[in-house]
Enzyme design. Structure first.
Site, short mmCIF file in Angstrom:
data_model
loop_
_atom_site.label_atom_id
_atom_site.label_comp_id
_atom_site.label_asym_id
_atom_site.label_seq_id
_atom_site.Cartn_x
_atom_site.Cartn_y
_atom_site.Cartn_z
N LEU A 100 50.00 17.38 28.41
CA LEU A 100 49.89 15.94 28.18
C LEU A 100 49.62 15.24 29.50
O LEU A 100 50.39 15.37 30.45
CB LEU A 100 51.18 15.41 27.55
CG LEU A 100 51.60 16.07 26.23
CD1 LEU A 100 52.94 15.51 25.76
CD2 LEU A 100 50.53 15.87 25.17
N CYS A 101 48.52 14.50 29.56
CA CYS A 101 48.16 13.77 30.79
C CYS A 101 48.07 14.75 31.96
O CYS A 101 47.34 15.74 31.89
CB CYS A 101 49.19 12.66 31.03
SG CYS A 101 48.73 11.49 32.33
N THR A 102 48.82 14.52 33.03
CA THR A 102 48.76 15.42 34.19
C THR A 102 49.52 16.72 33.95
O THR A 102 49.60 17.56 34.85
CB THR A 102 49.31 14.73 35.44
OG1 THR A 102 50.65 14.30 35.19
CG2 THR A 102 48.45 13.55 35.84
N GLY A 103 50.03 16.92 32.75
CA GLY A 103 50.56 18.23 32.38
C GLY A 103 49.49 19.30 32.49
O GLY A 103 49.80 20.49 32.60
N THR A 120 42.18 15.29 31.69
CA THR A 120 43.45 14.73 32.15
C THR A 120 43.22 13.24 32.37
O THR A 120 42.14 12.72 32.07
CB THR A 120 43.93 15.44 33.45
OG1 THR A 120 45.27 15.01 33.75
CG2 THR A 120 43.03 15.12 34.64
#
Length: 314
Positions: A100-103, A120
Site C-alpha cells: 500500500l502506497c510506499t509499502g 507507488t
C-alpha cells in the site's frame, strides 16, 4: 474463509488501516464473515507517523494468510532485516501480497517486485525506480496487479486497491455496493491516472467549482462559455475573468482537459469504438479527439488503447 493479514512497519501511515473498512462492509453485505482480518507488527506493536501506537500480533507468531497487505510510511526508509526476512518467508505461502502506497518499497527490499510492474505514490515513484532498477515502475497508475503481487498509489488509492481485491473475490456488484456504503465519489480503475483534472484546476470559489461540476457531468454537450457562466450564475465576461484567475486556464482549455481525462478512461476501460468515445466525451469527431490526445498525452488514442491491452488486467 479468506484470511487477510496487515503488516505495519514502524512509522506506518494510518490511512492503510482505513482499507479494513472495505473488508468489514464486504462481510456485512455477503451476510457472513468471508474475510478474517488480522493486524501484525514486527514486535507486536508499531508507532504510526502520527504518533499513535497500535497493539498488534507479533509477526513472528503469524498465522498463514491468503492475502498480505503491507502498509507504507510517509518517507520510505530501510526496513528492519527481520521484517524483510519474515516477509520473504510468508509471501511464498500467500495467495497474493500487496504494498500500500510506499509499502512497495518494503516489497522491493524483499525482492518481491523484481521483474514486475509496480506503482507507488507519485512523489516517490522516481526514487523507487532508481533504487530498484529491476522493477518496471509505472508512476501514473492508481494500482497495479502483476500476478499475485499488487501495489497501489498513495493514500486514497489504497481504498481503490482494496475494492479491487473485493471485486476479484466477490464480484463487481459487491465491490460497487461497498464503495457506495463508504460514500466514495467513484471507484477508480487501476489504469486511471493518479492526477485528477478537477484537483489540478482547484478553483477557490463555489461558483467556479459549480461550473466545473456541471461541465464534468455534461461533457457530451457543447459547453460554451455562456452555458458554464449560467451554471456559475455569472455573466460570460465576468465568468471568463474569474475562471482564468482562479484556475490559471481558460474555460475552453479546462473543458478539453476534462474531456481528455474522461476519454482516456473510456478507452482504457472499455471496448467502445473511438467514434463513440469521441461523441460521449464531447469531441466533434474522432479526428478532433486524436488532435487533443496528441496535444495532451503525446500519443493518439489508438496507442493509449494498445498500452491498456498490453498491460495485464488488474
Amino acid at each position: 474463509m479468506h484470511r487477510i493479514g496487515y503488516i505495519l512497519p514502524e512509522g506506518f501511515q494510518v490511512m492503510a488501516l482505513a482499507t479494513q473498512a472495505v473488508f468489514e462492509l464486504a462481510n456485512l453485505l455477503v451476510g457472513q464473515p468471508f474475510y478474517a482480518v488480522e493486524t501484525y507488527a514486527l514486535d507486536g506493536s508499531a508507532r504510526a507517523s502520527t504518533g499513535l501506537v497500535l497493539q498488534a500480533k507479533p509477526l513472528s507468531a503469524h498465522r498463514s494468510a491468503d492475502t498480505w497487505l503491507v502498509a507504507g510510511t510517509i518517507k520510505p526508509m530501510p526496513s528492519a532485516p527481520e521484517l524483510i526476512r519474515l516477509l520473504s518467508k510468508i509471501a511464498v505461502r500467500a495467495r497474493r501480497i500487496a504494498g500500500l502506497c510506499t509499502g512497495a518499497f518494503i516489497l522491493a527490499e524483499a525482492g518481491l517486485l523484481d521483474g514486475r510492474r509496480a506503482t507507488t505514490h507519485w512523489y516517490w515513484a522516481e526514487v523507487l525506480q532508481e533504487r530498484y532498477p529491476h522493477i518496471q515502475v509505472e508512476a501514473d497508475r492508481i494500482y497495479i496487479a502483476d500476478g499475485p503481487v499488487w501495489t497501489s498509489a498513495g493514500m486514497t488509492a489504497e481504498m481503490d486497491l482494496a475494492l479491487a481485491l473485493v471485486e476479484k473475490d466477490l464480484g463487481a456488484d459487491i465491490a460497487r455496493t461497498v464503495a457506495h456504503r463508504l460514500v466514495m465519489h467513484q471507484r477508480r480503475s487501476g489504469g486511471q491516472s493518479q492526477h485528477s483534472e478537477m484537483l489540478k484546476l482547484a478553483p477557490k470559489s463555489d461558483r467556479i467549482q459549480q461550473a466545473l461540476e456541471h461541465a464534468r457531468r455534461n461533457l457530451a454537450q457543447p459547453l460554451s462559455v455562456e452555458a458554464l457562466a449560467e451554471a456559475a450564475s455569472l455573466s460570460p465576461r465576468q465568468f471568463s475573468r474569474v475562471f482564468t484567475a482562479e484556475t490559471g486556464q481558460s474555460p475552453a482549455k479546462a473543458v478539453e482537459g476534462l474531456r481528455l481525462e474522461a476519454a482516456r478512461l473510456m478507452i482504457e476501460g472499455s471496448r467502445h469504438p473511438l467514434e463513440v468515445v469521441a461523441r460521449e466525451t464531447g469531441f466533434r469527431d474522432r479526428r478532433h479527439m486524436r488532435e487533443a490526445f496528441l496535444r495532451g498525452f503525446g500519443m493518439p488514442p489508438q496507442a493509449v488503447r494498445r498500452e491498456a491491452r498490453i498491460a495485464p488486467p488488474a
